[in-house]
Design an enzyme around this catalytic site. Structure first.
Site: not given
Ligand code: RBF
Ligand code: MG
Ligand code: ADP
Length: 383
Positions: A20, A22, A315
């Site tokens: 596809d 778009d 993050e």
């Molecule tokens: N949060 C998720 O819900 N799923 C993820 O797969 C996930 N992977 C992350 C990978 C890395 C390298 C980092 C630094 C954060 C990740 N987080 C993920 C976010 C995480 O929930 C959040 O950074 C902290 O808990 C602060 O809110």
């Molecule tokens: Mg933070």
């Protein structure tokens, strides 16, 4: 046999790919929103984007009909189409390829895998849109527009016609689609279908698809018997580097630091376009802190499904032990590679374990010359 093995052995291997356009290869959604904003304002109405899901994957006429009805516009659908068409044509030169689109087309072309393009847009619009992307037109042995079959998606007509022109059995075709009507059409044509939903947080609606992925970066062609991508290096996918920076702000205060994973949050204000351009997921690169130096970094972009964030955030976890916080300091990031899509986890422990695994992957990869060269990028040191 385990359930997983059974599922794998049921996967039919394919010999060609039908794409596809778009929302799958092109990032059209932003353009659609801008154009609707302009046109609706002429009627004294305001487009708020919430109806986007009602128009994704529809033919131009159906999409226009939905908007005319929703906004109670004092015009016919035909009039609306004739007003909106020139606004769209003016924007085609501005539509960007979605991340992974060029990579996919190049790879399949290099390996001689036949490709077709099947879009609900009229043939003429398809040709115009792809003309702005080098090498796209010649990638497709077949191009079919919505005006070239009796009924567009969700009818299977378009995909069946594509298979016929490719001289392939439907069962040998892999369809890649972002929209629900497209997935319905692909399954009705009895083809294998990978869904790449273009709207965030909608993946649960795509139960009919054989697989749902977050972006084209997550496509594993070997699953479908096609030649695998060869650009993954030690669990990482090199990307064209991109840059983001600003003062470190307070994050969600979830005590990530206590978990051993502090993330130095950046304001997303002023970066919404940049963040929208990049699929949610785990990325890595280099982080410059104005007075402290340059450090390895792994980060997540997205909605953190475990915490169900309402906003797409960024993050970054700096892979270095600091003795103090650095709120307010200028943080500069160069993002050089991709690791995986965001996932949900059954427990906080499993989320933390996965993030540590990401950290190890990034730590090791950033030693490779391919990535380590960016450590000296002037962007990281200027502020
Ligand atoms: N949060 C998720 O819900 N799923 C993820 O797969 C996930 N992977 C992350 C990978 C890395 C390298 C980092 C630094 C954060 C990740 N987080 C993920 C976010 C995480 O929930 C959040 O950074 C902290 O808990 C602060 O809110
Ligand atoms: Mg933070
Ligand atoms: P918040 O919710 O405010 O982001 P966190 O628990 O995620 O709180 O902690 C993040 C803060 O910790 C950063 O803003 C920074 O000042 C500090 N910090 C200390 N070490 C690190 C590191 N290695 N990576 C990122 N931030 C760190």
């Amino acid at each position: 046999m385990t359930e997983k093995m059974a599922a794998t052995s049921l996967t039919k291997f394919v010999r060609c790919v039908i794409l596809d356009l778009d929302g799958t290869l092109l990032n059209t959604d932003g353009i659609v929103g801008n154009v609707l904003k302009v046109l609706l304002s002429r009627y004294g109405k305001q487009w708020d984007g919430r109806e986007t899901h009602k128009i994704v994957g529809k033919t131009p006429f159906e999409a226009a009909a939905a908007v005319v009805e929703d906004y109670q516009l004092p015009c016919s659908t035909i009039e609306f189409v004739s007003q909106i068409s020139p606004l769209f044509s003016d924007q085609w030169c501005n539509i960007k390829a979605l991340p992974g689109a060029n990579r996919l087309l190049k790879h399949l072309k290099n390996h001689g895998v036949p490709m077709a393009l099947a879009s609900n847009s009229p043939r003429e619009s398809i040709e115009a849109k792809i003309s702005y992307h080098d090498g796209w037109k010649s990638s497709f042995s077949v191009i079919i527009g919505g005006d070239e079959v009796r009924t567009g998606k969700p009818s299977p007509d378009m995909f069946l016609e594509a298979a016929k022109r490719l001289s392939m059995e439907p069962s040998s075709c892999l369809v890649i689609e972002d929209s629900l009507p497209g997935v319905t059409a692909g399954k009705a044509a009895e083809m294998q279908v990978v869904a790449v939903p273009s709207l965030p947080k909608h993946s649960h609606l795509y139960t009919a698809a054989d697989e749902v992925i977050n972006s084209l970066l997550d496509l594993r062609l070997e699953k479908w018997g096609l030649p695998p991508f060869e650009d993954w290096v030690d669990g990482t996918l090199p990307l064209d580097p991109w840059y983001i920076g600003g003062p470190v702000i307070k994050g969600f205060g979830r005590g990530s630091k206590v978990l051993g994973i502090p993330t130095a949050n950046l304001s997303t204000k002023g970066y919404s376009d940049l963040l929208a351009e990049h699929p949610s997921g785990v990325y890595f690169g280099w982080a410059g802190l104005s007075s402290r130096g340059v450090f390895k970094m792994v980060m997540s972009i997205g909605w953190n499904p475990y915490f169900d964030n309402k906003e797409k955030t960024i993050e970054p976890w700096l892979l270095h032990k600091f003795d103090e916080d650095f709120y307010g300091e200028e943080l500069r990031l160069v993002i050089v590679g991709y690791i995986r899509s965001e996932a949900n986890f059954p427990s906080l422990e499993s989320l933390i374990a996965k993030i540590h695994e990401d950290g190890e992957i990034a730590e090791k990869a950033l030693e490779l010359p391919l990535y380590s060269s960016y450590k000296n990028d002037p962007y990281l040191r200027s502020s």
